[in-house]
Each structure stands twice: as structure tokens, then as C-alpha cells.
Design a protein around this motif. Structure first.
Motif, PDB file in Angstrom:
ATOM      1  N   VAL A   1      -9.622   3.520   0.953  1.00 16.70           N
ATOM      2  CA  VAL A   1      -9.523   2.538  -0.128  1.00 16.70           C
ATOM      3  C   VAL A   1      -9.626   1.154   0.489  1.00 16.70           C
ATOM      4  O   VAL A   1      -8.780   0.764   1.292  1.00 16.70           O
ATOM      5  CB  VAL A   1      -8.193   2.669  -0.890  1.00 16.70           C
TER       6      VAL A   1
ATOM      7  N   GLY B   1      -7.071  -2.297   1.118  1.00 17.37           N
ATOM      8  CA  GLY B   1      -6.995  -3.247   0.024  1.00 17.37           C
ATOM      9  C   GLY B   1      -5.562  -3.452  -0.420  1.00 17.37           C
ATOM     10  O   GLY B   1      -4.762  -2.513  -0.448  1.00 17.37           O
TER      11      GLY B   1
ATOM     12  N   GLY C   1      -3.291  -1.158  -2.754  1.00 13.96           N
ATOM     13  CA  GLY C   1      -4.053   0.073  -2.838  1.00 13.96           C
ATOM     14  C   GLY C   1      -3.194   1.293  -2.554  1.00 13.96           C
ATOM     15  O   GLY C   1      -2.087   1.188  -2.006  1.00 13.96           O
ATOM     16  N   SER C   2      -3.734   2.487  -2.916  1.00 13.37           N
ATOM     17  CA  SER C   2      -2.969   3.697  -2.668  1.00 13.37           C
ATOM     18  C   SER C   2      -3.894   4.899  -2.533  1.00 13.37           C
ATOM     19  O   SER C   2      -4.953   4.958  -3.150  1.00 13.37           O
ATOM     20  CB  SER C   2      -1.968   3.948  -3.812  1.00 13.37           C
TER      21      SER C   2
ATOM     22  N   VAL D   1      -5.895   2.742   3.682  1.00 12.28           N
ATOM     23  CA  VAL D   1      -5.883   1.755   2.609  1.00 12.28           C
ATOM     24  C   VAL D   1      -6.011   0.380   3.233  1.00 12.28           C
ATOM     25  O   VAL D   1      -5.137  -0.059   3.979  1.00 12.28           O
ATOM     26  CB  VAL D   1      -4.595   1.835   1.768  1.00 12.28           C
TER      27      VAL D   1
ATOM     28  N   GLY E   1      -8.832  -3.916  -3.709  1.00 10.25           N
ATOM     29  CA  GLY E   1      -7.465  -4.219  -4.121  1.00 10.25           C
ATOM     30  C   GLY E   1      -7.055  -3.485  -5.370  1.00 10.25           C
ATOM     31  O   GLY E   1      -7.856  -3.291  -6.286  1.00 10.25           O
ATOM     32  N   SER E   2      -5.765  -3.058  -5.378  1.00  9.09           N
ATOM     33  CA  SER E   2      -5.173  -2.391  -6.544  1.00  9.09           C
ATOM     34  C   SER E   2      -5.947  -1.152  -6.963  1.00  9.09           C
ATOM     35  O   SER E   2      -6.036  -0.818  -8.141  1.00  9.09           O
ATOM     36  CB  SER E   2      -5.074  -3.367  -7.723  1.00  9.09           C
ATOM     37  N   SER E   3      -6.535  -0.454  -6.026  1.00  3.77           N
ATOM     38  CA  SER E   3      -7.293   0.750  -6.299  1.00  3.77           C
ATOM     39  C   SER E   3      -6.571   1.971  -5.772  1.00  3.77           C
ATOM     40  O   SER E   3      -5.708   1.869  -4.893  1.00  3.77           O
ATOM     41  CB  SER E   3      -8.687   0.648  -5.681  1.00  3.77           C
ATOM     42  N   THR E   4      -6.961   3.146  -6.295  1.00  5.15           N
ATOM     43  CA  THR E   4      -6.220   4.368  -5.985  1.00  5.15           C
ATOM     44  C   THR E   4      -7.158   5.539  -5.789  1.00  5.15           C
ATOM     45  O   THR E   4      -8.098   5.733  -6.581  1.00  5.15           O
ATOM     46  CB  THR E   4      -5.240   4.710  -7.114  1.00  5.15           C
TER      47      THR E   4
ATOM     48  N   ALA F   1       0.834  -1.199   0.000  1.00  6.25           N
ATOM     49  CA  ALA F   1       0.000   0.000   0.000  1.00  6.25           C
ATOM     50  C   ALA F   1       0.867   1.246   0.000  1.00  6.25           C
ATOM     51  O   ALA F   1       1.989   1.242   0.494  1.00  6.25           O
ATOM     52  CB  ALA F   1      -0.918  -0.007   1.203  1.00  6.25           C
TER      53      ALA F   1
ATOM     54  N   ALA G   1     -12.207  -3.231  -6.553  1.00 10.46           N
ATOM     55  CA  ALA G   1     -10.861  -3.547  -7.025  1.00 10.46           C
ATOM     56  C   ALA G   1     -10.553  -2.777  -8.311  1.00 10.46           C
ATOM     57  O   ALA G   1     -11.437  -2.504  -9.127  1.00 10.46           O
ATOM     58  CB  ALA G   1     -10.746  -5.040  -7.278  1.00 10.46           C
ATOM     59  N   ASN G   2      -9.286  -2.429  -8.454  1.00 13.19           N
ATOM     60  CA  ASN G   2      -8.780  -1.807  -9.675  1.00 13.19           C
ATOM     61  C   ASN G   2      -9.513  -0.511 -10.033  1.00 13.19           C
ATOM     62  O   ASN G   2      -9.646  -0.158 -11.191  1.00 13.19           O
ATOM     63  CB  ASN G   2      -8.881  -2.783 -10.868  1.00 13.19           C
TER      64      ASN G   2
END
Length: 795
Positions: free
Chosen positions: A188, A175, A178-179, A173, A191-194, A164, A206-207
Motif C-alpha cells: 500500500v 502511505g 494505510g493498512s 504500507v 494514503g488512507s488506503s487498505t 499504519a 489514496a483512499n
């Protein structure tokens, strides 16, 4: 040659940068161990292994001073070293052209200060290259860091899953991967989300991405919010770029911005605006709308589109409203370009724009204008106002209150025009009515319905003008006023109150002309009439062609009253029998077949020439009369009462005296010339005379010799004379004289041996008389002498 190496890496701290140089010292001896004093070329190489391997760097110093075996060089002063010391390295040296010395020397630890092992206790500085952190990192206070390989920057941030990155304040964060790159109170959990920044944004998929803004939420996988406030993305792969309180609730839906917009169809798109609703799958609203829900644009069916405007509805499959207000595209593939209160109600219908227009059946089109109505399949109204295309594939280009009622009918422009027959067309004007099949009215008409041009039968045409009627099959009125072509293929070119009543009849123009029978023609003029088949009046006034194929070319009050009769012009002339002709003049009458009066006549009825016989001719003059066939009369008061007679009169009345006779009255005399030029070669009859005068002027003669009167008298005395009659005359009509052959043989005179010139017998007679006179004088002298002798004897 042997060496002793003393290599020292000097990394002296500097205020702004660390020098990329290495001080290298060594001891160089010969094979016997004797220290060398010389100036030598040395080449240095850096390897990634003790033997073989790859050359990572090389540098040559061409003149290195060696004193008592000792030398010193600065590596990197010729060729930059760069950051090559992230792994063990070995250095190799060559002297001049010798091969490289062995073994290679490994670079000591001090040189690896190029790469820092730890920064504990560092008070600051500048890192100009890449930094690799293999564990967790936190910058700032009060962070919660439970995720491996995470990095927190700011204060009070939390990272609860691996990999993260959190920056800003109070951001969380939860996930993996995440960021949050900035802002505050952002969350957040996917997963892999911003989240890029902003405040109180929530990303629970996600994403997904929230770039910034306030109170934005994403719950769909790979959803995106670019910014704005209160935006909500619930569909996977959906996106909202900005704006306020927008909702992309279906997969692949997108909103560019704006206010309280809703994209609820799969793949639906709203560019922006207020209160817009994209409810159909793959539908699009570019923008528009308004401050109230009633201003909303609605795209409710699959792939429907609204470009913008206010209160527009696209509810047909793949329907389009480009803009405007209160427009509604209801049909499949229907389209409205813009305007206000327009409707496209059926499949493939189109309204380009304007106001209160309606395209109501399959493929109908209204280009624009106001109150226009395309009410049948493929019908078209281009523009104007209150136009109605009611027939299948009918069309109205523009104008006002025009109607195309039947299939393929059309109105180009104008007002209150009607194309009522199949394929009929009105080009423009006003109050025109094309009622027949494939009729055409190009224009014209007038201020009221009474001024209308009117076509009623198939293929009839009116070019323009006012109050014209073409109600015959394929009839034509080109223009003018109050003209009427009433039967098949009849034609009127123009003018006023002209009428073509029967098939193929024609009036070219003029006023009050009438073509009243099959193929009759009046070219123009005033009050002319062509009353029987194929009759023609070329022009003039009050002329009448009332015989089949008769013709009056022009003039005034002329009449051609029989088959093939013709009057060329003039006044009050009449040709009243078959193929009779009066070419001109005044008050002339031909009442015989194939007879001709070329002209003449006069002001009074009694001055006119008159022919009642067949095949007769009066070339001109006045008061000439023929009442016989094959006759000729000319001049003044020539009267022919006998067939085939010729009368020329230039004085008082002159009558024919017999059939096939020639009569001429010439009080001034008669002349016949027998040469092309000259006025004295020929014969003449003097005024009041009773005999022909032959040319006998000495100046016009060639004297060929004297006359032998004795010989002539002898020939005359022996010339055969006959009592005879012409074979062409009655035998009772007799003459006395020689034949031309005997006369020619005797005297050799004249033009040929079949005629006798009247001059030659006179000359022959005079020569014979002269000879007889001489002989008589001699006899008288002899008689006198004898008488004297007798008298003397008596005494």
C-alpha cells in the motif's frame, strides 16, 4: 459523628476474571470521641471531584454492623461499580438520614489497578474491555516500523508512514493512514488506503481498497478491488469486485467480476462475464460474453447498456441490448431485448427478441419472431416470420410474410397478406390484399394468390372468405367466396359469386345474385338480379327486379319490371307496370299500373291470372283476366273488359257487360245475411233461380196484429203514384210508383222514409187485393140476386 477511614482495594488475581469489588473498612466515633457499637444504614457515593462534581455511582447498605467503632463493607456488592477509575475519584459517606460527612476521601492508588499502567513482562491473559495504545505497536518478528502510531501484526511487515496498520507477512504500507489486514507480499503506497488480504496486491492510490485476491492493482483515487486475480483499477472511484484480469480504467467505472472485462468509459459498469467491453461513458454490461474476444459484448456509446448474452453491440446513445447473441443496437435510444442477429438501426428503434429482425427507422419496433423488418418511422412488427412493416406508423402483429406497405397500415396475422393503402388493415388469413386507403380485410383468403381477398378503393372492407373483391369506395364484402362489390358503398353479406355493381347496391348472400344499379338490393337466394335503382330481391331463385324501386320478395322466376312494382313470391309471376303487385301464386302477370294480383294462377301458363288495366285487382283464383281500369275479377275464368267492372266467377267463363258493372256467376246460388249470426236472416238467390227469396218464416217473425184491409185499400187508392226516373240514370229509364215519403206517411212501415222495402208493397198489395176480393164477392152476390129478381120479373 467522626470517622477514621481505612480503605483497601483488593484485586486478587483470579484464573478467569478480576472481581469488580472493593473492601472498605473504617472507624466510627461519636462527637465525644467514644467508639460506637450499633447497626447502621450507610450510603456510599463516588465523585469525580473533591467538592461538588458529579455522582458517578451510589450504593446503600441498610444494616452495617459497627463494633467498638469498627465496620467493614464490600463496595459493588449492591450496585456494580464498573470501570470508573480512569481518572481521580473521591468517596462520600452518609449515615442513615444524616448529611454526607466531610471532607470526601480520595481513592488511593491501589484501587486504580482497575486500569493497567504497563504490561511489560506479562505472560498472557484475556482483556475483556477496550485497550488504548498511544504509541507504535508490533506483534511478531522482523517488522520495519517507521510510522508513528502504527501497529504491525505477523512477520516481516513494514510500516513507513504514521497511523499504519499491517497484518500478515511481508506486507508493506508506505502511505499515511494505510493498512494491510492480512495476506502476504501486498503493498500500500497510497494514503488512507487498505488491502484486506491476498497476495502480491498493489495499491498505489489514496483512499483506495483491495479486499483480497492475487496480483490486483489499484492506481485510481478511491478505487476498489474486491478480490480475484490480476484485476487492474486505474480510474478514480472505480471498482472491480472480483474475477480475473479485469480492467476498470476510467473514473467511476465498475466491474463486478468475470474474465478479462474492460470498463474504459467514465462511469461504465460490467457485471461480469468474459471479454466484455464497456467503452462508452456511463454504459453498462451486465455480463455474458464468451471464451474468445469475438464473443465480447460491446457497449460503446454514452449510457448504452448490454444486459448479457454473447457478441452483442450497443453503439447508440443510451441504447440497450438486454441479451441474446450477435445483436446490435446502433440507434440513439435503440433497444434489443434479446434473440440472435437482431438489429435496431435508428433512433428509438426496438427489437424485443427473435432472430434476424431489423428495426430500421426512427421509432420502429419488432417484438420478436424471425426475419421481420420494420422499415419506416414508428412502424411495428410484433412477431412471426419474414414480415415487413414499410409504411410510416404501420404495424404487423405476427404471422408469415405479411407486408404493411403504407402509412398507418396494419396486418394482424396470417401469411402473405398485404396492407398496401394508407390506414389499410388485414386481420389475418392468407394472400389478402388491402390496396385502398383505410381498407380492411378481416381474414380469409386461401392456399394461393388466386384465392386472395382484394380491396382497392378507399374505406372498402372484406370480412373474410375467399376470392372476394371490394373495389368500390366504402364497399363491403362480409365473407363468402368470389363475391364482388364494385362501386361506392356497395355491400355483399356473403355467399358465392354475388355481385354489387353500382353505388349503394347490396347483396345479402346466396349464390350468383346481382345488384346492378343504384341502391339495388338482393337479400339472398340464387341467381337473383336487382337491375334498376332502389330495386330489391328478397330471396328465392332466378328472380329479377328490373324496375326502379321494384321488389321481388322471394319465390322462383319472378319479375318486377317497372317503377315500384312488386312480386311477393311464388313462381313465374310478373309485375311489369308502375307499382304493379303480384303477391304470390304461379304464372300470374300484372301489366297495369297500381294493379294487384294477390295469388292463384296454376301450373300452366294459361292458368295464370292476368291484369293489364290500371288500378285493378285479382285477389286470387285461376285464369282470371282484367283488361280494363279500376276493375275486379275473382274466382275461375272471370273476364273484365269494362272499366270499373266487378266480375265474380265460380263456373264457366264470365264476362263483364258494362263499365262500372257488377257480374257474378254462382251456380250454387247466392245468399246475403243481414245479421252477425244465423244463416236464415237475409235474402238468397237459389241455384238456377231468377228472383230473390226474402226471409218470411213465421218462426222468425213477431206478429204485431191483424191487418185492416179496408183502411189499407183506402190508403192505396189515395196514395200518390208517379211516373219517375232516378236522377243517377238516364231520363229515358222510367218507373211507376210512390215516393218513400208518401208511402211512409200512409202506412208507417219500413226502416225510414227514404226507402221502401220490397216486402212491404207486397203486403200492402195483398191486403188491398183481399179487400177488393171481399168487395167483389159481395158485389157478385148482389148481382146474382138482382139477376134472379130480373129473371123472376120476366117470367
Amino acid at each position: 459523628m467522626t470517622r477514621i477511614l481505612l480503605a483497601i482495594m483488593l484485586l486478587a488475581p483470579q484464573a478467569f476474571a478480576i472481581p469488580q469489588l472493593v473492601n472498605y473498612q473504617g472507624s466510627l466515633t461519636g462527637p465525644s470521641g467514644t467508639a460506637i457499637d450499633s447497626t447502621l444504614s450507610m450510603t456510599f457515593r463516588l465523585y469525580d471531584s473533591a467538592a461538588n462534581g458529579t455522582v458517578l455511582w451510589t450504593e446503600t447498605h441498610p444494616a452495617v454492623q459497627v463494633t467498638s467503632g469498627l465496620f467493614h463493607v464490600t463496595l459493588g456488592s449492591v450496585t456494580a461499580l464498573g470501570d470508573l477509575f480512569d481518572s481521580p475519584r473521591w468517596i462520600g459517606i452518609s449515615i442513615g438520614t444524616d448529611s454526607e460527612m466531610t471532607p470526601r476521601e480520595q481513592i488511593a492508588t491501589v484501587v486504580h489497578a482497575y486500569r493497567v499502567g504497563t504490561v511489560d513482562g506479562a505472560s498472557g491473559g484475556t482483556i475483556s474491555g477496550d485497550v488504548l495504545i498511544t504509541g507504535k505497536g508490533a506483534i511478531g518478528p522482523s517488522h520495519q516500523m517507521n510510522g508513528a502510531n502504527s501497529l504491525l501484526v505477523g512477520s516481516g511487515n513494514g510500516a513507513f508512514q504514521p497511523n499504519a496498520f499491517v497484518s500478515g507477512s511481508g506486507n508493506t504500507v508506505s502511505g499515511i493512514n494505510g493498512s494491510v489486514t492480512g495476506g502476504t507480499q501486498n503493498s500500500v503506497t497510497g494514503g488512507s488506503s487498505t488491502i484486506g488480504g491476498g497476495t502480491e496486491n498493489n495499491l498505489d492510490a489514496a483512499n483506495a481498497v483491495i479486499a483480497g485476491g492475487n496480483l490486483n492493482e489499484v492506481y485510481g483515487t478511491s478505487g476498489v478491488v474486491g478480490g480475484g486475480s490480476g484485476n487492474f483499477v486505474n480510474g478514480s472511484w472505480a471498482s472491480i469486485l472480483g474475477g480475473y484480469s479485469n480492467d476498470a480504467s476510467a473514473n467511476y467505472s465498475a466491474i463486478g467480476g468475470g474474465y478479462i472485462n474492460r470498463a474504459s468509459g467514465v462511469g461504465a459498469t460490467i457485471g461480469g462475464g468474459y471479454f466484455n467491453r464497456a467503452r462508452g461513458d456511463y454504459c453498462t454490461i451486465g455480463g455474458g460474453g464468451g471464451p474468445a474476444v469475438t464473443d465480447s459484448n460491446y457497449a460503446t456509446n454514452t449510457a448504452s447498456t448490454i444486459g448479457g448474452g454473447r457478441a452483442n453491440i450497443a453503439k447508440g446513445f443510451i441504447s440497450v441490448v438486454s441479451g441474446g447473441t450477435l445483436n446490435e443496437a446502433r440507434g440513439i435510444y435503440s433497444t434489443i431485448g434479446g434473440g440472435r442477429l437482431n438489429e435496431a438501426d435508428s433512433t428509438y428503434t426496438t427489437v424485443g427478441g427473435g432472430y434476424t429482425n431489423l428495426a430500421n427507422l426512427y421509432g420502429a419496433t419488432v417484438g420478436g419472431g424471425a426475419g421481420n423488418f420494420a422499415d419506416s418511422m414508428y412502424s411495428v412488427v410484433g412477431g412471426g416470420a419474414s414480415n415487413s412493416a414499410r409504411g410510416k406508423q404501420s404495424a404487423i402483429t405476427g404471422g408469415f410474410n405479411n407486408t404493411a406497405e403504407s402509412i398507418y397500415s396494419g396486418v394482424c396475422a396470417g401469411l402473405w397478406n398485404t396492407a398496401g393503402g394508407k390506414g389499410s388493415f388485414v386481420g389475418g388469413g392468407s394472400y389478402n390484399r388491402a390496396r385502398g386507403i383505410h381498407n380492411t380485410i378481416a381474414g380469409g383468403g386461401g392456399e394461393s394468390e388466386a384465392d386472395s381477398n382484394y380491396t382497392a378503393d378507399s374505406y372498402s372492407t372484406i370480412g373474410g372468405g375467399t376470392k372476394n373483391v371490394a373495389d368500390g369506395y366504402a364497399s363491403v364484402v362480409s365473407g363468402g367466396r368470389s363475391n364482388a362489390a364494385h362501386d361506392a358503398y356497395s355491400t355483399i353479406g356473403g355467399g358465392l359469386t354475388n355481385t354489387a355493381n353500382v353505388q349503394y347496391s347490396s347483396v345479402g348472400g346466396g349464390v350468383s345474385n346481382l345488384a346492378n344499379h343504384l341502391a339495388a338490393t338482393v337479400s339472398g337466394g340464387y341467381g337473383n338480379s336487382a337491375l334498376l335503382a332502389y330495386s330489391t330481391v328478397g330471396g328465392g331463385r332466378d328472380n329479377t327486379a328490373e324496375g326502379t324501386s321494384s321488389a321481388v320478395v322471394g319465390g322462383f322466376g319472378n319479375t318486377a319490371g317497372a317503377l315500384g312494382a312488386m312480386v311477393g313470391g311464388g313462381y313465374y309471376n310478373s309485375a311489369s307496370d308502375t307499382c304493379a303487385v303480384v303477391e304470390g301464386g304461379k304464372n300470374n302477370t300484372v301489366a297495369g299500373q297500381y294493379s294487384v294480383i294477390s295469388g292463384g294462377g296454376g301450373e300452366l301458363t294459361t292458368d295464370g291470372n292476368f291484369v293489364s288495366g290500371d288500378y285493378s285487382v285479382v285477389p286470387g283464383g285461376t285464369r282470371n283476366q282484367i283488361v280494363a281500369d279500376y276493375a275486379f275479377a275473382a274466382g275461375f275464368t272471370a273476364h273484365v273488359f269494362h272499366h270499373g267492372a266487378f266480375v265474380w266467377s265460380s263456373g264457366a267463363g264470365t264476362n263483364s257487360f258494362a263499365d262500372n258493372s257488377f257480374t257474378a256467376r254462382s251456380p250454387g246460388g247466392v245468399r246475403f245475411y243481414s245479421t252477425i249470426s244465423g244463416s236464415n236472416v237475409g235474402v238468397s238467390l237459389p241455384a238456377g233461380g231468377g228472383a230473390w227469396a226474402n226471409l218470411c218464416d213465421a218462426t222468425q217473425k213477431n206478429i204485431c196484429g191483424s191487418v185492416d184491409s179496408r183502411s189499407i185499400l183506402e190508403k192505396v187508392s189515395s196514395l200518390p203514384l208517379y211516373r219517375w226516373s232516378y236522377k243517377s240514370q238516364d231520363a229515358s229509364i222510367q218507373h211507376i210508383g210512390p215516393t218513400a215519403q208518401d208511402f211512409s206517411a200512409a202506412f208507417g212501415l219500413g226502416d225510414n222514409n227514404t226507402t221502401i222495402s220490397t216486402v212491404d208493397p207486397d203486403g200492402i198489395a195483398l191486403a188491398a187485393i183481399q179487400e177488393l176480393a171481399r168487395r167483389n164477392a159481395a158485389l157478385e152476390a148482389e148481382v146474382a140476386e138482382l139477376r134472379a129478381l130480373i129473371q123472376n120479373k120476366k117470367k
